[in-house]
Design a protein around this motif. Structure first.
Motif: not given
Length: 56
Positions: A11, A13-14, A34, A36, A38, A49-50, A52-55
């Motif tokens: 990932c 992001d993390c 995290c 996310l 993708y 990251v832009d 990606a769908r947030r949980p």
């Protein structure tokens, strides 16, 4: 997706591990840390990251 590729990508992001999830005909790489998700388009993971769908 190529299993060898999944062993080396993380990932952005993390730095968590990613798992392949397929639902409703769409494939995503979901971060196990995290959450996310993708998108995978034409067998190419889009690790932005832009995008990606947030949980929920």
């Amino acid at each position: 997706m190529d299993p060898a590729l999944l062993e080396i990508i993380v990932c952005p992001d993390c730095r968590g591990d990613l798992a392949v999830v397929t639902a409703d005909g769409a494939t995503e790489l979901v971060c196990q840390a995290c959450g996310l998700a993708y998108p995978v388009r034409d067998d190419i993971p889009v690790l932005l990251v832009d995008e990606a769908r947030r949980p929920a």
